[in-house]
Scaffold this motif. Structure first.
Motif, short mmCIF file in Angstrom:
data_model
loop_
_atom_site.label_atom_id
_atom_site.label_comp_id
_atom_site.label_asym_id
_atom_site.label_seq_id
_atom_site.Cartn_x
_atom_site.Cartn_y
_atom_site.Cartn_z
N ALA A 183 65.07 20.33 66.38
CA ALA A 183 65.15 21.12 65.12
C ALA A 183 64.06 22.23 65.23
N VAL A 184 62.84 21.76 65.15
CA VAL A 184 61.60 22.62 65.01
C VAL A 184 61.70 23.59 66.03
N ALA A 185 61.63 23.29 67.22
CA ALA A 185 61.67 24.33 68.42
C ALA A 185 62.64 25.36 68.34
N PHE A 218 67.00 37.83 59.99
CA PHE A 218 66.49 38.68 58.93
C PHE A 218 65.07 39.14 59.50
N GLY A 219 64.92 39.15 60.79
CA GLY A 219 63.59 39.58 61.34
C GLY A 219 62.45 38.77 61.21
N ALA A 231 62.21 29.00 60.94
CA ALA A 231 61.32 28.39 60.53
C ALA A 231 60.42 28.81 59.41
N ASP A 232 60.61 30.25 59.04
CA ASP A 232 59.95 30.58 57.94
C ASP A 232 60.65 30.46 56.54
N PHE A 233 61.82 30.16 56.75
CA PHE A 233 62.61 30.20 55.29
C PHE A 233 62.59 28.78 54.85
N MET A 281 64.98 21.20 54.83
CA MET A 281 65.51 20.16 55.59
C MET A 281 64.41 19.61 56.59
N ILE A 282 63.56 20.33 57.06
CA ILE A 282 62.65 19.76 58.03
C ILE A 282 61.60 18.80 57.25
N ALA A 283 61.26 19.03 56.30
CA ALA A 283 60.29 18.33 55.46
C ALA A 283 60.85 16.97 54.81
#
Length: 380
Positions: free
Chosen positions: A259-261, A269-270, A274-276, A282-284
């Motif tokens: 998922a991280v990859a 949105f440019g 992973a920046d959202f 969800m990752i945390a």
């Protein structure tokens, strides 16, 4: 007795490379064909994987529980079907024999189980006995030097590959105390195995019905005394639950990495997903829960190696880890978005694979009952 750190480190490194280089590239093929290639099974035998938990005196590696769960973690990083190939030999198929077998029984069977020459399976579940495992109706009636075994078992892992079954059957009245355990070779007359079931996930790992029609099992093949079968089964399942919990953690770690990859590569949105912050949340959550499950598994394994009673802890580890990996898989699909629903990416396959962990070797609800019972018994 634990392996020396250097030897065990080499084993883990070998397993890690085997999973990454040999198994993961075959995941789609195994899912499509519902079969693990024979050359892979042969390599597993050569690596000693069928004998991880079997004492060295019988040809196994004799790993401690702490070592075994670390190997299981590595195998969680690929489809669970691969681990299932040798999983019954390491766990429920052999451990009743290790724990309760006579010297003659161990000498006759354990070396061949450890080498992978034979596959061992565990036959407890029946059409009318799942979570209520003390209500088995398969019967073993003594007739001189044999027990005549009659009845049916259901959803038995590796049944179509097995040469030896550990079978729970009723030798006396109702309830747990009427159940005895038997070592039943697959070639005995009256024993038949059904076709592999079509399943939601874990393709390549087969489950089948096993039927007995007055199958003559020698008295010498009984494990322990009459009436000890249920106790043996519960001890076996305690150990198996901890092993499965470790596999769940491994799968969760695989899902998080994937998922991280994907989130780092996919742009919307440019900028990368992973920046959202909502994706980060969800990752945390996934990472935190996986770390907690890993810690619980490793601590419980260390307590088992120390000889502590761990019925409660095994149930808690299996309950938490199996529920955790279900949540992690769901979040992984969400992070992948539409791609997570497409077979080519493999995430939907793992999503289906992990659903079984909350059911077999004791459902989550059974684990809750065990945890509550043991907590109340121990005064909190």
């Amino acid at each position: 007795m634990a392996l020396d750190p250097e030897t065990f480190g080499a084993l883990l490194d070998t397993v890690r490379r085997f999973v990454a280089e040999r198994l993961r590239p075959l995941e789609e093929k195994v899912a499509e064909e519902d079969e693990v290639p024979e050359d892979i099974v042969r390599e597993m035998r050569e690596l000693g994987l069928f004998g991880l938990s079997i004492p060295e005196e019988f040809g196994g590696l004799g790993l401690t529980m702490s070592e075994e769960v670390r190997v299981a973690l590595e195998f969680g990083r690929t489809t669970p079907a691969f681990r299932s190939v040798f999983g019954t030999n390491v766990g429920i198929g052999s451990q009743g024999l290790v724990m309760a077998g006579s010297d003659a029984q161990k000498a006759a069977w354990l070396p061949r189980i450890a080498s992978g020459e034979i596959v061992a399976s565990f036959a407890l579940t029946e059409p009318g006995a799942g979570s209520d495992s003390a209500s088995v109706q398969t019967r073993a009636v003594r007739d001189g030097d044999v027990y005549l075994l009659s009845g049916s078992k259901r959803f038995i892992t590796n049944a179509d590959k097995a040469s030896l079954f550990t079978v729970m059957a009723r030798t006396a009245g109702e309830g747990a105390h009427g159940v005895s355990a038997f070592l039943v070779p697959a070639d005995l007359p009256g024993l038949s195995v059904g076709k592999p079931e079509k399943k939601m996930g874990q393709q390549g790992a087969h489950v089948c019905d096993v039927n007995f029609d007055e199958t003559p099992v020698p008295v010498a093949n009984r494990l322990g005394a009459e009436g000890e079968g249920f106790r043996i089964a519960m001890r076996v399942l305690d150990r198996g639950r901890l092993h499965i919990a470790a596999v769940c953690v491994g799968v969760a770690e695989r899902l998080i990495a994937d998922a991280v990859a994907y989130a780092s590569d996919r742009r919307q949105f440019g900028k990368p997903l992973a920046d959202f912050q909502l994706v980060q949340a969800m990752i945390a959550d996934s990472k935190t829960e996986a770390l907690a499950a890993r810690a619980l598994v490793l601590e419980t394994a260390a307590r088992k190696d120390a000889g502590d009673p761990i019925v409660l802890e095994c149930a808690a580890a299996k309950y938490f880890a199996s529920e955790m990996v279900g949540r992690v898989a769901d979040r992984a699909v969400q992070i992948f978005g539409g791609a997570g629903y497409i077979a080519d990416y493999g995430i939907e396959r793992l999503y289906r694979d992990v659903r079984l962990f909350r059911i077999y070797e004791g459902t989550s609800q059974i684990q809750q009952l065990v945890i509550a019972r043991e907590t109340i018994k121990n005064g909190g």
